[in-house]
Design a protein around this motif. Structure first.
Motif, short mmCIF file in Angstrom:
data_model
loop_
_atom_site.label_atom_id
_atom_site.label_comp_id
_atom_site.label_asym_id
_atom_site.label_seq_id
_atom_site.Cartn_x
_atom_site.Cartn_y
_atom_site.Cartn_z
N ASN A 233 0.83 -1.21 0.00
CA ASN A 233 0.00 0.00 0.00
C ASN A 233 0.86 1.26 0.00
N GLY A 234 1.95 1.19 -0.75
CA GLY A 234 2.82 2.36 -0.86
C GLY A 234 3.74 2.59 0.32
N LYS A 235 3.75 1.66 1.28
CA LYS A 235 4.60 1.83 2.46
C LYS A 235 5.58 0.66 2.57
N SER A 236 6.75 0.97 3.15
CA SER A 236 7.76 -0.06 3.36
C SER A 236 7.33 -0.97 4.51
N PHE A 237 7.55 -2.27 4.32
CA PHE A 237 7.09 -3.24 5.31
C PHE A 237 8.05 -4.42 5.35
N ARG A 238 8.32 -4.94 6.57
CA ARG A 238 9.14 -6.14 6.73
C ARG A 238 8.39 -7.12 7.62
N GLN A 239 8.20 -8.33 7.12
CA GLN A 239 7.44 -9.35 7.83
C GLN A 239 8.22 -9.82 9.07
N PRO A 240 7.61 -9.72 10.27
CA PRO A 240 8.29 -10.22 11.47
C PRO A 240 8.05 -11.73 11.66
N TYR A 241 9.01 -12.40 12.28
CA TYR A 241 8.91 -13.82 12.59
C TYR A 241 9.36 -14.05 14.03
N LEU A 242 8.64 -14.91 14.72
CA LEU A 242 9.04 -15.33 16.07
C LEU A 242 9.72 -16.69 15.92
N LEU A 243 11.02 -16.72 16.19
CA LEU A 243 11.82 -17.91 15.93
C LEU A 243 12.46 -18.43 17.21
N LYS A 244 12.76 -19.71 17.20
CA LYS A 244 13.56 -20.29 18.27
C LYS A 244 15.00 -19.76 18.14
N ARG A 245 15.57 -19.38 19.27
CA ARG A 245 16.91 -18.80 19.24
C ARG A 245 17.94 -19.81 18.74
N HIS A 246 17.77 -21.07 19.08
CA HIS A 246 18.74 -22.10 18.75
C HIS A 246 18.83 -22.29 17.23
N THR A 247 20.04 -22.31 16.70
CA THR A 247 20.27 -22.54 15.27
C THR A 247 20.39 -24.04 15.01
N GLU A 248 19.46 -24.58 14.24
CA GLU A 248 19.45 -26.01 13.96
C GLU A 248 20.55 -26.41 12.97
N LEU A 249 20.74 -25.58 11.96
CA LEU A 249 21.76 -25.82 10.93
C LEU A 249 22.38 -24.49 10.55
N SER A 250 23.64 -24.53 10.09
CA SER A 250 24.30 -23.29 9.67
C SER A 250 25.01 -23.52 8.34
N GLY A 251 25.53 -22.43 7.79
CA GLY A 251 26.24 -22.52 6.52
C GLY A 251 27.52 -23.32 6.59
#
Length: 526
Positions: A233-251
């Motif tokens: 709608n003409g405005k900047s927006f970023r979708q928020p997510y509630l995530l578990k802090r623990h990283t299951e997999l990494s690069g």
């Protein structure tokens, strides 16, 4: 002189043939049947070919804090394994703080922390509180490793650009010098080198209340992260997510990354292939959380949060995001090369155009040509026929240097040209020693042939000693010098070896060949 071994003639001819074949690619494209080892032209350095010069500063303190954040997960798992309850686990810079709930469990917690964190100094400022400070030696080791790892990651990314002979070396304690000859797109190089490319897979907290979390009531063990910037709608927006802090997999567990086409939306994507350890973890993760969402996080931004439809046992995943072909290609490069252990910042930048490099080549070649001509004239005038023999050997010497630099894949730099000019003088110096010895022998009354033999024999040890000591100095320069110094050391080393070969063996073979059929020589033209 008359017993000059025949095998030496064959050796000289073989070296001459290889030198001619190795030098040809610098003049023209060799035919298809040409040996591959002799088909590469000599590479030009940044100062001759043009390119990019960058000095990067590695945020080594960030690497230390990231290591401490990883250790907090170790502390959490160790305490939970022993059923020791804690009210908080926090980190700050190079320290972590552990607050134990029950006073009766303090001693057990102290023992566990001591067993698992030998690289930390553990203090107990309050009855149920432990503060773990990373030891200075451990922090220094992490900083050094971060720079070394960053060099390897950057090298992998630059190699993927298809450039040749990049210079990537450590400068000081936390800086990296990067030189990319023949590459002119500074902006693209900086973007590719500077991307941290931190890739993480975290589970979405399906039971948590996102609205309450956004208002400040974040559940324990959770974090809020955001997706890429969008326009609604003409405005900047970023979708928020509630995530578990623990990283299951990494690069760190990625074995390969390739550009692919997403069949659902017919757009560019990046397909990941995990290593054996990552594949097992991904298999276990998807099997245990079917029907739940997991977030793919790239450089702190939630790229996507797909639902796990079924167990994925192949050890592969796909990153989508409306990529252009160039963006997908660059992302595959940085993921395949690995993530930087800490952010890097460009603190110095220079771009050298090919025209400036050509001017340097022209000036350098002029110095070589003028120096060579002056030396050739001097030798011909002062030593007459023997001087002409030395001039033939000097031409052989230059050909040998060109071929050797091409075969070993050496890079010619402006200081390297200075090394070649110095080599010309050293090659002539060896011949001067021999010829002066011959003159001394003649003055002592020896016959011409005996004087030649005596001159070479007596000058040999002096020539070898002088060149060996210079060669040792050149090796030290190469080992401990920076890029330009290394270029000088390479050409100097090759030139020393070539000059010893031509002065001791080539000139003697020419003289031996010219006197072989003459039983009596009245006078030498020297």
């Amino acid at each position: 002189m008359h017993s000059f071994p025949r095998w030496k003639y064959w050796l000289i001819l073989a070296v001459l043939a290889v030198s001619l074949m190795g030098s040809l690619p610098n003049l023209t494209t060799p035919p298809s049947w040409w040996p591959s080892a002799l088909s590469n032209p000599m590479s030009l350095g940044l100062d001759l070919k043009g390119g990019i010069h960058l000095v990067l500063d590695v945020d080594v303190d960030k690497a230390v804090s990231h290591s401490v954040e990883e250790d907090i997960d170790t502390a959490r798992q160790a305490l939970r394994k022993e059923r020791i309850r804690y009210s908080s686990l926090t980190t700050e810079a190079s320290s972590m703080t552990v607050v134990v709930k029950e006073a009766t469990e303090v001693d057990a917690a102290r023992k566990i922390l001591a067993e698992n964190f030998s690289t930390y100094d553990i203090t107990n400022p309050a009855d149920n509180t432990f503060v773990l400070n990373l030891k200075q030696a451990s922090a220094k080791e992490i900083r050094n490793f971060a720079v070394d790892q960053a060099i390897e990651v950057i090298r992998g990314r630059i190699d993927a650009l298809g450039t040749t002979e990049p210079v990537i070396i450590k400068q000081g304690e936390h800086r990296i010098l990067v030189q990319i000859p023949g590459y002119e797109d500074t902006t693209h190089a900086k973007q590719l080198i500077g991307r941290t490319a931190q890739l993480e897979f975290k589970l979405v907290d399906e039971k948590g209340d996102l609205d309450k979390a956004l208002s400040g009531q974040i559940p324990p063990g959770d974090i809020i992260m955001y997706g890429p910037e969008q326009t609604r709608n003409g405005k900047s927006f970023r979708q928020p997510y509630l995530l578990k802090r623990h990283t299951e997999l990494s690069g760190n567990e990625i074995a390969d990354a390739r550009v692919s086409i997403d069949s659902r939306f017919n757009e560019y994507a990046v397909t990941l292939k995990f290593n054996s350890k990552g594949a097992r973890k991904f298999d276990k993760l998807t099997a245990a959380h079917v029907g739940e969402r997991f977030a793919i996080i790239l450089e702190g931004v939630v790229n996507s949060a797909p639902v796990i439809r079924e167990r994925i046992a192949g050890g592969s995943a796909q990153i989508t995001g409306s990529f252009s072909p160039e963006e997908a290609h660059d992302l595959a490069i940085v993921l395949r090369a690995g993530a930087l252990p800490a952010p890097v910042k460009v603190v110095e930048e220079r771009s050298i155009g090919p025209s400036l490099g050509q001017d340097s080549i022209d000036q350098g070649m002029n110095s070589v040509i003028i120096g060579s001509i002056l030396v050739l004239i001097f030798m011909a005038v002062y030593y007459r026929m023997f001087g002409m023999v030395a001039n033939v050997a000097l031409a052989f010497n230059m050909l040998l240097i060109l071929a050797a630099m091409s075969i070993i894949g050496g890079t010619l730099t402006l200081p390297g040209i200075a090394g070649i000019v110095l080599t010309i003088g050293m090659a002539v110096d060896a011949n001067v020693l021999i010829f002066e010895r011959i003159r001394e022998e003649l003055r002592l009354g020896k016959t011409p042939l005996a004087a030649i033999d005596g001159g070479y024999d007596k000058a040999l040890s002096t020539i070898v000693d002088a060149n060996i000591t210079t060669l040792i100095a050149a090796i030290v320069l190469f080992q401990f010098g920076s890029g330009p110094v290394k270029g000088f050391a390479v050409t100097l080393s090759v030139g020393i070896i070539a000059s010893m070969f031509t002065a001791i063996m080539v000139t003697r073979s020419i003289i031996a060949l010219s006197t072989a059929k003459r039983k009596r020589i009245e006078k030498l033209s020297i």
